[in-house]
Design an enzyme around this catalytic site. Sequence first.
Site, PDB file in Angstrom:
ATOM      1  CG  ASN A 135      -0.290  -0.028   2.535  1.00 11.35           C
ATOM      2  OD1 ASN A 135       0.735   0.632   2.741  1.00 11.35           O
ATOM      3  ND2 ASN A 135      -0.842  -0.792   3.469  1.00 11.35           N
ATOM      4  CG  LEU A 136       0.827   6.189  -0.664  1.00 10.93           C
ATOM      5  CD1 LEU A 136       1.799   6.184  -1.847  1.00 10.93           C
ATOM      6  CD2 LEU A 136      -0.227   7.280  -0.833  1.00 10.93           C
ATOM      7  CD  GLU A 142       2.152  -2.489   3.420  1.00 14.29           C
ATOM      8  OE1 GLU A 142       1.708  -3.228   4.318  1.00 14.29           O
ATOM      9  OE2 GLU A 142       1.946  -2.686   2.198  1.00 14.29           O
ATOM     10  CG  ASP A 192      -5.207 -10.663   3.738  1.00 12.64           C
ATOM     11  OD1 ASP A 192      -4.028 -10.328   3.540  1.00 12.64           O
ATOM     12  OD2 ASP A 192      -5.662 -10.898   4.865  1.00 12.64           O
TER      13      ASP A 192
END
Length: 476
Positions: free
Chosen positions: A199-200, A202, A268
């Site tokens: 994600n952004l 991370e 997920d």
Amino acid sequence: MRSIHAFPFPEFTRSAVLVAGDLMLDRYWSGATTRISPEAPVPVVQVTQIEERSGGAANVAHNLAALGVHTTLVGVTGTDDAANRLAELLAAAGITTHLHRRADVPTITKLRVMSQHQQLLRLDFEQSLAPVADDPLPTLVTQLLDHANLLLLSDYAKGTLTDPQPLIAAAHARGKPVLIDPKGHDFTRYRGATLLTPNLHELERIVGACGDDTILIDKGQRLRKELELTALLITLGERGMLLLAQNAAPLHLPTQAREVFDVTGAGDTVIATLAAALATGVTLTDACALANCAASVAVGKLGTATVTAAELEQAAGGAERSKILTAQSLEIAVAAAQARGERVVMTNGCFDLLHAGHVAYLQQARQLGERLIVAVNDDESVRRLKGKTRPINSLNQRMAVLAGLAAVNWLCAFSEDTPEQLICRIKPDVLVKGGDYQIEQIAGANCVQAHGGTVRILDFVPECSTSQMIGTIRSI
């Protein structure tokens, strides 16, 4: 940036995916909150419901199985009751498991206290799952790869995937793609993977702040090249997703979520759907489009939720692109229409040779609501009802002609002598039948009325009959 196009919905049951990663058990304690504790300024939850679900890599596997993918899962648990419960949940979902049970660690468990669909508190029970001796997972994954189309690594930074390089190498040696949901401050561990799905937040931990899309694309592409990845799929929350792929322009997929209840486990769902689609041979672009649709469904549910193939097909616009649906897809489409306040009408018949009487009848039926379903007898059902010389036209031909009528929204075949079973499953608001019937004689009438619906009988247009048409043709 590129655009996407419509594509056939994939057959997930033809694919097999091997999942390895950090396994967890998610527990939910739910109940009403009506007072504040006299012991401390905290709400008191009267627990009335306890639910357990697969979490972490186990939730990824659960998402794959929900789509119909043949799923195998490898991971570490303790030797406790939580491990037994997790194994039961996975077995019930049809997932093949290879659990490395260790007595020195507890099964990672996350307990969420809920009230009125809101999370009040989360309690985590965990220790590092990093291997303490010879790790059996690389050998086990290598042995299982021959039976999978793709390897999916679900890293929650709990220790199972401390060193993913042997797994990546084993997959590449067998020509299998490797998809990774990454965690942590060091993405070099994932060098050589096919695709990462950070994600952004991370991603920015690795490459630094990205103030706008131009900076994001530039830094993302540099990271992709540095790590020798085929692609990088960055999830952007309410802004959707950004795909940076080798030898292709950046592709932004805007979010499709209408209402967000809970983002738990949405990542997920994204990587599971992506893996499922790629394992069937779908292109990377189309697989990302499907994953984006799946995310929109997942965040509309509470907790670590899965998405079924029928729900995904509906979200992807399958019901709008095609009028001909399976019973499962039709059930989803009808529920969505009724939730929007649309009145759903249903009728049935053989419709062997479509004539003016049929058209007028279907137009009248359509005027009773916003959506009209026509249930059509399959060929064997027609033969049992009409004789061995019928139908004149096959089911596919009859459905194709009916689909061309503006009055018809959805078509669904049934194999029984009557559509009662299908009607009781779909629960239309109005059931329509043409001819000289009493309501109690109409198949499915009891089910419709029991759910608050109505049954209507319409007159057929006189002198319009399929049997008469056939007789006339044969006499010529």
